[in-house]
Design a protein around this motif. Structure first.
Motif, PDB file in Angstrom:
ATOM      1  N   SER A 160      -4.717  61.897 102.479  1.00 18.93           N
ATOM      2  CA  SER A 160      -4.718  60.646 103.240  1.00 18.93           C
ATOM      3  C   SER A 160      -5.633  59.595 102.623  1.00 18.93           C
ATOM      4  N   PHE A 161      -6.553  60.018 101.746  1.00 13.30           N
ATOM      5  CA  PHE A 161      -7.429  59.042 101.098  1.00 13.30           C
ATOM      6  C   PHE A 161      -6.630  58.091 100.209  1.00 13.30           C
ATOM      7  N   VAL A 295      -6.431  48.943 110.613  1.00 14.74           N
ATOM      8  CA  VAL A 295      -5.951  50.020 111.491  1.00 14.74           C
ATOM      9  C   VAL A 295      -5.539  51.228 110.652  1.00 14.74           C
ATOM     10  N   LEU A 296      -4.815  51.006 109.569  1.00 14.83           N
ATOM     11  CA  LEU A 296      -4.411  52.101 108.690  1.00 14.83           C
ATOM     12  C   LEU A 296      -5.628  52.794 108.077  1.00 14.83           C
ATOM     13  N   LEU A 297      -6.605  52.001 107.670  1.00 16.60           N
ATOM     14  CA  LEU A 297      -7.805  52.558 107.051  1.00 16.60           C
ATOM     15  C   LEU A 297      -8.516  53.523 107.999  1.00 16.60           C
ATOM     16  N   VAL A 298      -8.560  53.187 109.261  1.00 15.16           N
ATOM     17  CA  VAL A 298      -9.247  54.029 110.245  1.00 15.16           C
ATOM     18  C   VAL A 298      -8.389  55.226 110.651  1.00 15.16           C
ATOM     19  N   MET A 299      -7.085  55.012 110.805  1.00 13.10           N
ATOM     20  CA  MET A 299      -6.219  56.024 111.394  1.00 13.10           C
ATOM     21  C   MET A 299      -5.739  57.087 110.412  1.00 13.10           C
ATOM     22  N   CYS A 300      -5.535  56.746 109.147  1.00  9.96           N
ATOM     23  CA  CYS A 300      -4.899  57.696 108.217  1.00  9.96           C
ATOM     24  C   CYS A 300      -5.671  59.006 108.049  1.00  9.96           C
ATOM     25  N   PRO A 301      -7.010  58.992 107.928  1.00  9.46           N
ATOM     26  CA  PRO A 301      -7.702  60.289 107.867  1.00  9.46           C
ATOM     27  C   PRO A 301      -7.492  61.130 109.120  1.00  9.46           C
ATOM     28  N   ARG A 313       5.482  67.817 110.312  1.00 13.90           N
ATOM     29  CA  ARG A 313       6.671  67.360 111.018  1.00 13.90           C
ATOM     30  C   ARG A 313       6.315  66.879 112.430  1.00 13.90           C
ATOM     31  N   ARG A 314       5.435  67.594 113.110  1.00 13.94           N
ATOM     32  CA  ARG A 314       5.053  67.203 114.469  1.00 13.94           C
ATOM     33  C   ARG A 314       4.298  65.881 114.492  1.00 13.94           C
ATOM     34  N   VAL A 315       3.593  65.566 113.412  1.00 18.80           N
ATOM     35  CA  VAL A 315       2.829  64.329 113.350  1.00 18.80           C
ATOM     36  C   VAL A 315       3.698  63.161 112.905  1.00 18.80           C
ATOM     37  N   MET A 316       4.560  63.379 111.901  1.00 21.41           N
ATOM     38  CA  MET A 316       5.293  62.288 111.282  1.00 21.41           C
ATOM     39  C   MET A 316       6.532  61.866 112.068  1.00 21.41           C
ATOM     40  N   LEU A 317       7.287  62.822 112.573  1.00 19.64           N
ATOM     41  CA  LEU A 317       8.610  62.518 113.125  1.00 19.64           C
ATOM     42  C   LEU A 317       8.564  61.629 114.364  1.00 19.64           C
ATOM     43  N   PRO A 318       7.758  61.934 115.395  1.00 21.78           N
ATOM     44  CA  PRO A 318       7.752  61.058 116.577  1.00 21.78           C
ATOM     45  C   PRO A 318       7.339  59.627 116.245  1.00 21.78           C
ATOM     46  N   ALA A 319       6.356  59.461 115.347  1.00 25.23           N
ATOM     47  CA  ALA A 319       5.885  58.119 115.002  1.00 25.23           C
ATOM     48  C   ALA A 319       6.956  57.325 114.269  1.00 25.23           C
ATOM     49  N   MET A 320       7.688  57.972 113.377  1.00 28.14           N
ATOM     50  CA  MET A 320       8.783  57.289 112.684  1.00 28.14           C
ATOM     51  C   MET A 320       9.824  56.768 113.674  1.00 28.14           C
ATOM     52  N   LEU A 321      10.231  57.635 114.589  1.00 22.10           N
ATOM     53  CA  LEU A 321      11.258  57.247 115.561  1.00 22.10           C
ATOM     54  C   LEU A 321      10.776  56.079 116.419  1.00 22.10           C
ATOM     55  N   LEU A 322       9.543  56.144 116.895  1.00 18.00           N
ATOM     56  CA  LEU A 322       9.010  55.074 117.738  1.00 18.00           C
ATOM     57  C   LEU A 322       8.850  53.784 116.940  1.00 18.00           C
ATOM     58  N   VAL A 348      -0.808  45.261 114.213  1.00 18.60           N
ATOM     59  CA  VAL A 348      -1.649  46.349 114.715  1.00 18.60           C
ATOM     60  C   VAL A 348      -0.802  47.490 115.270  1.00 18.60           C
ATOM     61  N   VAL A 349       0.198  47.170 116.089  1.00 15.22           N
ATOM     62  CA  VAL A 349       1.056  48.223 116.642  1.00 15.22           C
ATOM     63  C   VAL A 349       1.833  48.919 115.530  1.00 15.22           C
ATOM     64  N   SER A 350       2.388  48.137 114.615  1.00 17.48           N
ATOM     65  CA  SER A 350       3.134  48.724 113.495  1.00 17.48           C
ATOM     66  C   SER A 350       2.240  49.638 112.666  1.00 17.48           C
ATOM     67  N   ALA A 351       1.034  49.164 112.341  1.00 22.48           N
ATOM     68  CA  ALA A 351       0.129  49.952 111.500  1.00 22.48           C
ATOM     69  C   ALA A 351      -0.301  51.236 112.194  1.00 22.48           C
ATOM     70  N   PHE A 352      -0.514  51.181 113.508  1.00 20.94           N
ATOM     71  CA  PHE A 352      -0.886  52.392 114.244  1.00 20.94           C
ATOM     72  C   PHE A 352       0.192  53.457 114.086  1.00 20.94           C
ATOM     73  N   LEU A 353       1.450  53.074 114.240  1.00 17.35           N
ATOM     74  CA  LEU A 353       2.551  54.029 114.101  1.00 17.35           C
ATOM     75  C   LEU A 353       2.734  54.440 112.650  1.00 17.35           C
ATOM     76  N   MET A 354       2.596  53.494 111.726  1.00 20.90           N
ATOM     77  CA  MET A 354       2.734  53.802 110.307  1.00 20.90           C
ATOM     78  C   MET A 354       1.734  54.855 109.853  1.00 20.90           C
ATOM     79  N   SER A 355       0.534  54.824 110.417  1.00 16.14           N
ATOM     80  CA  SER A 355      -0.511  55.735 109.965  1.00 16.14           C
ATOM     81  C   SER A 355      -0.119  57.201 110.134  1.00 16.14           C
TER      82      SER A 355
END
Length: 442
Positions: A160-161, A295-301, A313-322, A348-355
Motif C-alpha cells: 500500500s505504500f 484521503v488516499l494517503l491516510v486510508m491506503c495503509p 476480495r472482501r476489502v476490494m469488491l464492496p468498495a468497487m461496487l459502491l 473525498v467520497v470517491s477517494a475514500f472508496l478508491m482507497s
C-alpha cells in the motif's frame, strides 16, 4: 496453468528492508508527481509549446500531449520489465529514475513555440515519450522490489505504500499548482512560473539514484538467481507469459483498469473539467485533487492492513461496487452546483472508496506472477491498463462529453471500469488472510 514456485522464508535485516521501501517508493512518487504537475499545467504548456488553437481544440491538444506518454509506456514497461527480470530490480530501478528525471528536466527547459517554432512541440513530445518509457518500468520493478522485501503476512500493507506515494505526489502536485496559480500573475505564470515544479522534480532523480544505488538486490530475486545457477530454469518469452498465465493477466488487467480510471478521471480529469467546463477557478479546482489525495494517503495503509487480515476480495469488491454506483450522483451534484464544496465532496467520497482497492492492488499484482517473470508480467498489465483506461481517459472523456453533449459521461466511463475491476477481483487467486491462518494453526 503454470503454478508459482514458493520461496522459503528469507531473513532480512530491518535496515535493508527500510532502504528497499524508501528506494521503491521514491521513484514511484516522482513518476506520479511528474504526471500530476503535467496535467495541472497541460493547458498552459499546450498554449506555449504548440501552434495556436481555439479553446476546445487547445484542450484536446493538452490532453493528447498528456496521453502520448501512455502510448509509449507499454513498450518501456515490457523492455524494462524484462531487463529487471534478468539483470535485477536494483539495476533497472537505478536506470529508470535517471531517465525519468531527464524527461522532466527537458520539459522544464524547453523554449516556447514563439521562440523556436515547431521544435518546441517536438521536444515536449520527446520528453513525454521519455517519461512514458521510463515510467513504464517504474511501477512494476519498484513493486517487485517492495513486495519481495515485505514480510509474508504484511504484503498488502507494505504494498500500500506504493499507493501512498502516488497519493502524496498528487497532493504535492496539486498544492504546488494551487500556490503558483494564486500567487503569480498570469504573465509570470506563463513566463517562468509553470517551469518551477518540473525543475524541482528533476532534482529528485539524482537523489533517488543515490538511494537506490545503496540498496541490496531483492533477496527473493537473488535466491532465484542462485537456484537458477544450480539448476537452470527456462525464462518465458513474452508470448510464453501470455500463453501460460492468461488468467493472471486478465484478472490483474481488470484491477488496473478500475485503479487507473479512478485515478485519471477522479483526481486529474474532474478538476480540469470543473475549471474548463463548469467555470470553477483553476486554483480552487486543484484543491479537489489535494483533498482526494490526502484521503488516499491516510486510508491506503489501513485498507492494506485490512486486506492482510481479512483477505483482498472482501476489502476490494464492496468498495468497487459502491464506487461505481455513487459515481453518477456525485458527478451530477457537481455539474448541477459547480462550486468548491461539491467538487471537494466528489473527491473525498470517491477517494475514500478508491482507497479500498488502491491499497491492496500492488500486492495483488505482484503475487499473481512468480519471481522470474514478476516485473514483466506486472509491466504488461499495468501499462496496458494505464494506457487504455488511465492516460487516455482525459482525452476520451473530453471527446465523449463533446460528442454526446452529456456532461455526466465520465460517470459511465467509471462504471465501465468498475465492471472490469469486479471481474478481475473475482478471477483473482484467493489466498488465506493472516488472521484465518493463525486461527487454523492455533
Amino acid at each position: 496453468m503454470a503454478t508459482q514456485e514458493t520461496s522459503p522464508a528469507l531473513v532480512i535485516e530491518p535496515g535493508a528492508r527500510r532502504r528497499a521501501i524508501v528506494s521503491s517508493v521514491i521513484g514511484n512518487g516522482l513518476e506520479w508527481f511528474d504526471f500530476g504537475i503535467f496535467s495541472s499545467f497541460s493547458v498552459i504548456i499546450s498554449r506555449l509549446m504548440f501552434p495556436p488553437q481555439s479553446g476546445p481544440a487547445m484542450l484536446m491538444i493538452a490532453f493528447a500531449s498528456f496521453g502520448i506518454a501512455f502510448v509509449i509506456r507499454p513498450f518501456g514497461g515490457v523492455l524494462l520489465g524484462m531487463y529487471a527480470d534478468r539483470a535485477g530490480r536494483k539495476a533497472a530501478l537505478s536506470a529508470i529514475i535517471l531517465m525519468m528525471s531527464a524527461g522532466t528536466l527537458l520539459i522544464g527547459l524547453t523554449p516556447t513555440y514563439a521562440t523556436i517554432g515547431i521544435a518546441a512541440s517536438a521536444l515536449i513530445v520527446l520528453a513525454r515519450m521519455l517519461q512514458g518509457f521510463s515510467a513504464g518500468g517504474e511501477f512494476a520493478s519498484a513493486t517487485a522490489m517492495l513486495l519481495e522485501y515485505a514480510p509474508q503476512g504484511q504484503r498488502n500493507l507494505i504494498g500500500s505504500f506504493q499507493a501512498c506515494s502516488q497519493a502524496l505526489s498528487f497532493a504535492l502536485g496539486g498544492t504546488v499548482a494551487y500556490l503558483l496559480l494564486h500567487n503569480l500573475t498570469p504573465a509570470s505564470l506563463h513566463g517562468w512560473g509553470w517551469r518551477l515544479p518540473f525543475l524541482f522534480g528533476s532534482l529528485i532523480g539524482p537523489i533517488g539514484y543515490y538511494i537506490r544505488s545503496r540498496v541490496d538486490e531483492s533477496p527473493e530475486f537473488a535466491a532465484f538467481i542462485k537456484r537458477k545457477h544450480r539448476a537452470p530454469t527456462d525464462r518465458l518469452s513474452l508470448a510464453g507469459i501470455v500463453r501460460h498465465y492468461p488468467r493472471q493477466l486478465l484478472a490483474t488487467l481488470g484491477i488496473v483498469a478500475v485503479g487507473t480510471a479512478s485515478s485519471y478521471v477522479g483526481l486529474i480529469y474532474i478538476p480540469l473539467f470543473a475549471s474548463g467546463q463548469l467555470g470553477l477557478d483553476p486554483g480552487t479546482a486543484q484543491l479537489g485533487m489535494v483533498a482526494g489525495s490526502l484521503v488516499l494517503l491516510v486510508m491506503c495503509p489501513l485498507t492494506g492492513y485490512l486486506a492482510d487480515r481479512y483477505g483482498r476480495r472482501r476489502v476490494m469488491l464492496p468498495a468497487m461496487l459502491l464506487y461505481g454506483v455513487l459515481a453518477y450522483p456525485l458527478l451530477a451534484s457537481l455539474v448541477n452546483a459547480p462550486d468548491a464544496r461539491s467538487l471537494i465532496r466528489f473527491e473525498v467520497v470517491s477517494a475514500f472508496l478508491m482507497s479500498f482497492f488502491w491499497g491492496p492492488s500492488a500486492a495483488a499484482l505482484a503475487e499473481a506472477f512468480p519471481v522470474q517473470i514478476r516485473s514483466t508480467g506486472m509491466a504488461i498489465v499495468y501499462n496496458l491498463g494505464a494506457m487504455c483506461f488511465g492516460g487516455l481517459a482525459p482525452l476520451i472523456n473530453t471527446w465523449l462529453t463533446k460528442v454526446t453533449g452529456d456532461r455526466l459521461a465520465p460517470a459511465w466511463y467509471i462504471a465501465a471500469s468498475v465492471v472490469l475491476g469486479v471481474i478481475g477481483v473475482l478471477a483473482m487467486t484467493q489466498r488465506e488472510p493472516l488472521a484465518r491462518q493463525s486461527s487454523q494453526h492455533a
